[in-house]
Design an enzyme around this catalytic site. Structure first.
Site, short mmCIF file in Angstrom:
data_model
loop_
_atom_site.label_atom_id
_atom_site.label_comp_id
_atom_site.label_asym_id
_atom_site.label_seq_id
_atom_site.Cartn_x
_atom_site.Cartn_y
_atom_site.Cartn_z
N ASP A 193 4.94 9.58 -8.18
CA ASP A 193 5.70 10.86 -7.71
C ASP A 193 7.07 10.87 -8.14
O ASP A 193 7.51 12.01 -8.16
CB ASP A 193 5.94 10.53 -6.20
CG ASP A 193 4.48 10.67 -5.15
OD1 ASP A 193 3.66 11.07 -5.96
OD2 ASP A 193 4.58 10.48 -4.25
N ILE A 200 -0.39 18.65 3.43
CA ILE A 200 0.43 17.81 4.55
C ILE A 200 0.62 18.81 5.75
O ILE A 200 -0.08 18.50 6.85
CB ILE A 200 1.73 17.00 4.30
CG1 ILE A 200 1.36 16.13 3.25
CG2 ILE A 200 2.47 16.69 5.53
CD1 ILE A 200 2.92 15.61 2.60
N VAL A 234 7.49 16.98 -0.91
CA VAL A 234 8.14 15.47 -0.96
C VAL A 234 9.32 15.52 -2.24
O VAL A 234 9.36 16.31 -2.91
CB VAL A 234 7.03 14.20 -1.22
CG1 VAL A 234 6.16 14.25 -0.23
CG2 VAL A 234 6.49 14.71 -2.72
N HIS A 275 -32.10 18.97 -2.17
CA HIS A 275 -32.56 19.79 -1.13
C HIS A 275 -33.12 19.25 0.29
O HIS A 275 -33.95 18.45 0.04
CB HIS A 275 -33.43 20.91 -1.54
CG HIS A 275 -33.82 21.92 -0.53
ND1 HIS A 275 -32.80 22.92 -0.08
CD2 HIS A 275 -34.65 22.07 0.61
CE1 HIS A 275 -33.26 23.47 1.06
NE2 HIS A 275 -34.66 23.08 1.43
N GLY A 296 0.80 -1.19 0.09
CA GLY A 296 0.17 0.10 -0.07
C GLY A 296 0.84 1.29 -0.11
O GLY A 296 0.08 2.37 -0.42
N GLY A 339 1.18 23.45 2.75
CA GLY A 339 0.32 22.61 1.53
C GLY A 339 -0.69 21.75 2.41
O GLY A 339 -0.94 21.85 3.56
#
Length: 462
Positions: A308, A182, A269, A441, A37, A180
């Protein structure tokens, strides 16, 4: 070949890519040196949300009289149990990945993976080296906390996000560097827990990637919660030699020293690219990240990279989309590239922040003539009933064609509402179409319809 695909890394990019590859008939393995994970499930997205939920419950109890409920006796937050719950939630999610891998017949190879060539991975499991081959190899190695050159993380007095999730005790005071997602989420959590929090941001507003109106509203909400917020402020140094950290900051007012028990560095990061064979194979980098094409192919045949370590937003859902796009292309499907102009971003503070597309400033700078509609939650029946009236929905339309250029929200549960804006932009729905889309609503999501109506001078409730 042992496998059709080996994925190095099991974060939200890697594990999703592996499962999709298996669904498409590819014999797949995942190399992981730590918990399944990755950072998101174990040290990021999921455990932080568990902490934030505890903070929200704690605040509800403290303000129960606002809802006509009296709580007798001392209201106490057990920090150890809050952290324990967060870790248990993360562990449960990681076990869920184990189940999905077993269900989809994906092999898990434990250890540190390194490219030997474009079809071979060497896995180091506590010094025992094993080679595995595959037709295709995907790098999904993620990122870690970035360090400022003059503020080194020692995980005692200067900590990163991982340590912030597992502190042994609640500190009395904390300086958080960087606002940010984090930094702001931890600022909200620790402030709600009773810690004296100072949030320091170098840019003119907190959450600097958000629309300016949203950033200002969140700043007001933080200050209302008695958090100290310093924008346009740089951190010059941190002295950890005494019992308390001495943080020297500088802004237009001059220098100031802030004392705090803990300093949390939340300045972003950096990608995990070291020692995975990048240099040896000649994989091309661009500005510190792997250079890929629209389908995440590197310049080396059979090697792919996602998440990333490639250019784009460092967000879990982006990594997942990239992984799916990549393996579907490998499998020979007709694939539409990821649309990076339509990526939602969420910050789980209180109030929450959610956005997609252009800010008002960006739209003007891009040369659009725009219509802007804004609907405050003070005018929302659901928000009033829930006692969560801070915030608004802001929509930005192209005046000429009615295209929805951007949506920006700050308020309770807006992270659950932003997907509507993403879908509207994907389907190229116009402002007038949105106004005529009946919303239930009372709901918070009515504010989206009302904001669209406000842009065209048709709003009813303000």
């Amino acid at each position: 070949m042992n496998y059709d695909l080996i994925v190095i890394g099991s974060g939200p990019g890697g594990y999703v890519a592996a499962i999709r590859a298996s669904q498409l008939g590819l014999k797949t393995a995942v190399v992981e040196r730590a918990e399944l994970g990755g950072i998101c499930l174990n040290w990021g997205c999921i455990p932080t949300k568990a902490l934030l939920k505890s903070a929200q419950v704690y605040e509800y109890i403290k303000h129960s009289e606002d809802y006509g409920i009296t709580v007798e006796g001392e209201i106490k937050a057990d920090f150890t149990k809050i952290v324990e719950r967060s870790r248990n939630v993360a562990a449960g999610m990681s076990k869920g990945i184990q189940f999905l891998f077993k269900k989809n017949k994906i092999d898990v190879i434990t250890g540190f993976g390194k490219l030997k060539n474009n079809q071979t991975v060497i896995v180091d499991n506590n010094g025992e080296l094993t080679e595995y081959t595959a037709k295709h190899i995907m790098l999904a190695t993620g990122a870690r906390a970035k360090e400022l050159p003059n503020i080194k993380i020692d995980n005692e007095k200067i900590i990163g996000y991982r340590k912030a999730l597992t502190l042994e005790k609640l500190p009395e005071s904390m300086v958080i560097i960087g606002s940010g997602a984090i930094g702001s989420e931890f600022a909200y959590f620790y402030n709600a827990m009773g810690v004296k929090v100072t949030l320091v941001e170098f840019m003119p507003t907190i959450v600097p990637n958000e629309d300016e109106d949203v950033a200002k509203q969140l700043g007001r909400s933080f200050k209302k919660a008695k958090m100290k917020v310093m924008v346009g402020t740089s951190v010059k140094s941190v002295d950890t030699s005494g019992n308390l950290c001495k943080v020297v900051v500088e802004n237009k007012k001059g220098e100031e020293t802030i004392e705090a028990e803990i300093v949390l560095s939340a300045v972003g990061v950096q990608p995990n690219l070291e020692n995975i064979g990048i240099e040896e194979l000649g994989i091309e980098l661009e500005k510190g990240k792997v250079k890929v094409d629209y389908y995440y192919c590197t310049n080396i045949e059979n090697i792919y990279a996602i998440g990333d370590i490639v250019h784009g937003p460092s967000l879990a859902h982006v990594s997942s989309a990239e992984g799916i796009t990549c393996v579907e292309k490998i499998a020979g499907m007709e694939v539409e590239p990821v649309d990076y102009k339509n990526i939602p971003g969420c910050t789980y503070t209180s109030p929450e922040v959610a956005s997609v597309g252009m800010t008002e400033k960006m739209a003007i700078e891009a040369g659009y003539e725009i219509k802007v509609g804004k609907f405050p939650f003070t005018a929302s029946g659901k928000a009033s009933a829930a006692g969560t009236k801070d915030g608004f929905v802001k929509l930005i339309f192209d005046a000429k064609y009615g295209e929805l250029l951007g949506g920006h929200m700050v308020g309770a549960n807006v992270t659950e509402m932003i997907a509507e804006i993403v879908a509207i932009r994907k389907l190229e729905t116009t402002g007038h179409d949105l106004i005529k889309t009946i919303h239930p609503h009372p709901t918070m999501s009515e504010a989206i319809m009302e904001a669209a109506a406000a842009a065209y001078d048709e709003v009813i409730h303000i």
